[in-house]
Design a protein around this motif. Structure first.
Motif, short mmCIF file in Angstrom:
data_model
loop_
_atom_site.label_atom_id
_atom_site.label_comp_id
_atom_site.label_asym_id
_atom_site.label_seq_id
_atom_site.Cartn_x
_atom_site.Cartn_y
_atom_site.Cartn_z
N PRO A 57 17.18 -24.26 -4.55
CA PRO A 57 16.38 -25.19 -4.80
C PRO A 57 16.37 -26.60 -4.22
CG PRO A 57 17.41 -24.04 -6.78
CD PRO A 57 17.92 -23.68 -5.74
N PHE A 58 17.50 -26.72 -3.31
CA PHE A 58 17.73 -27.73 -2.68
C PHE A 58 17.03 -27.75 -1.24
CE2 PHE A 58 21.08 -27.91 -5.83
CZ PHE A 58 20.91 -29.06 -6.28
N ILE A 59 16.73 -26.51 -0.81
CA ILE A 59 16.21 -26.06 0.42
C ILE A 59 14.44 -26.11 0.57
CG2 ILE A 59 16.29 -24.83 2.60
CD1 ILE A 59 19.06 -25.88 1.79
N TRP A 94 20.40 -22.21 -17.84
CA TRP A 94 19.70 -20.75 -17.95
C TRP A 94 18.55 -20.45 -16.69
CZ3 TRP A 94 20.41 -16.50 -21.05
CH2 TRP A 94 19.26 -15.75 -21.07
N VAL A 95 17.78 -21.62 -16.68
CA VAL A 95 16.51 -21.28 -15.91
C VAL A 95 16.86 -21.44 -14.46
CG1 VAL A 95 14.69 -22.63 -14.84
CG2 VAL A 95 14.82 -22.43 -17.31
N TYR A 96 18.09 -22.39 -13.93
CA TYR A 96 18.46 -22.30 -12.58
C TYR A 96 18.94 -21.00 -12.27
CZ TYR A 96 20.90 -24.91 -8.46
OH TYR A 96 20.99 -25.14 -7.31
N VAL A 97 20.04 -20.58 -12.96
CA VAL A 97 20.76 -19.24 -12.56
C VAL A 97 19.84 -18.05 -12.83
CG1 VAL A 97 22.94 -17.80 -12.83
CG2 VAL A 97 23.17 -20.55 -12.89
N LEU A 98 19.46 -17.85 -13.85
CA LEU A 98 18.62 -16.65 -14.16
C LEU A 98 17.48 -16.55 -13.14
CD1 LEU A 98 18.84 -14.30 -16.27
CD2 LEU A 98 17.52 -15.56 -17.58
N GLY A 114 13.19 -23.38 -2.21
CA GLY A 114 12.43 -24.49 -2.91
C GLY A 114 12.83 -24.63 -4.63
N ALA A 115 12.15 -25.45 -5.01
CA ALA A 115 12.47 -25.90 -6.39
C ALA A 115 11.25 -25.50 -7.25
CB ALA A 115 12.65 -27.19 -6.66
N SER A 116 10.57 -24.75 -6.90
CA SER A 116 9.26 -24.25 -7.71
C SER A 116 9.78 -23.19 -8.85
CB SER A 116 8.14 -23.67 -6.83
OG SER A 116 8.62 -22.61 -6.19
N GLY A 117 10.88 -22.43 -8.87
CA GLY A 117 11.30 -21.67 -9.60
C GLY A 117 11.80 -22.48 -11.05
N LEU A 118 12.44 -23.77 -10.76
CA LEU A 118 12.85 -24.73 -11.67
C LEU A 118 11.49 -25.24 -12.50
CD1 LEU A 118 15.72 -26.42 -9.89
CD2 LEU A 118 15.95 -24.52 -11.49
N VAL A 119 10.66 -25.64 -11.68
CA VAL A 119 9.33 -26.26 -12.20
C VAL A 119 8.63 -25.14 -13.00
CG1 VAL A 119 7.11 -27.01 -11.41
CG2 VAL A 119 9.09 -27.62 -10.17
N TYR A 120 8.56 -24.09 -12.50
CA TYR A 120 8.08 -23.09 -13.66
C TYR A 120 8.76 -22.76 -14.74
CZ TYR A 120 4.08 -21.73 -10.68
OH TYR A 120 2.73 -22.00 -9.94
N GLY A 171 10.96 -17.93 -12.40
CA GLY A 171 11.36 -19.10 -13.13
C GLY A 171 10.43 -19.01 -14.56
N ALA A 172 9.38 -18.67 -14.44
CA ALA A 172 8.39 -18.78 -15.84
C ALA A 172 8.95 -17.90 -16.75
CB ALA A 172 7.03 -18.32 -15.35
#
Length: 175
Positions: A57-59, A94-98, A114-120, A171-172
């Protein structure tokens, strides 16, 4: 609005702001060192790709990629922290790791960054949590998420090879 409510609004912005600052620092560091940090992304089913569960998520591939994640990440994470104070940290973790672990287990052979998994994850959590809880204020947040980010749903399907739809989908689902 009461003074304490204003303080809560500002306090809720701290965690998303800090996350964005770290993302932008990583982008600047990579550009300054002239290093493509993509190798720190999630590479499915390879030990070298596990670091990506934490680092991905930081890249970001470029400034456009980072900018496109910055506003929605800040807005959605702020809403998560403000409206779900008691459970914001567990939901975040939960969202970050899973989502990262699921991309590592099920993603296609490529680096996923990217951080789009977190966004979703945050968008789907806010949407479904508001509906399921049937609390008027939280249902209003669900409607706002739908209005602002409803078209995101198309991102969970394969479209462009360079876009990790797997991160969007995982992410969703984790949200």
């Amino acid at each position: 609005m009461m003074k304490s409510e204003g303080k809560e609004l500002i306090k809720a912005a701290f965690m998303p702001f800090l996350l964005l600052v770290l993302m932008w620092i990583m982008m600047f560091a990579g550009k300054l060192m002239v290093v493509d940090l993509g190798f720190l992304g999630i590479y499915p089913l390879k030990a070298k790709g596990l670091i990506g569960v934490i680092a991905a998520p930081f890249i970001h591939g470029n400034y456009g990629h980072l900018i496109s994640n910055s506003f929605p990440l800040f807005a959605l994470m702020w809403a998560l922290v403000y409206f779900y104070r008691e459970i914001a940290l567990p939901v975040f973790l939960w969202v970050y790791v899973l989502s990262g672990v699921w991309v590592w287990l099920m993603g296609r052979e490529a680096y996923h960054i990217g951080a789009s998994g977190l966004v979703y994850g945050f968008a789907f959590f806010l949407f479904f949590s508001g509906l399921l809880r049937r609390h008027p204020r939280l249902m209003a947040i669900s409607l706002l998420v739908t209005f602002w980010y409803g078209s995101m749903v198309w991102g969970i399907f394969p479209s462009k090879e360079e876009i990790s739809w797997e991160s969007h989908l995982m992410g969703a689902v984790s949200g």
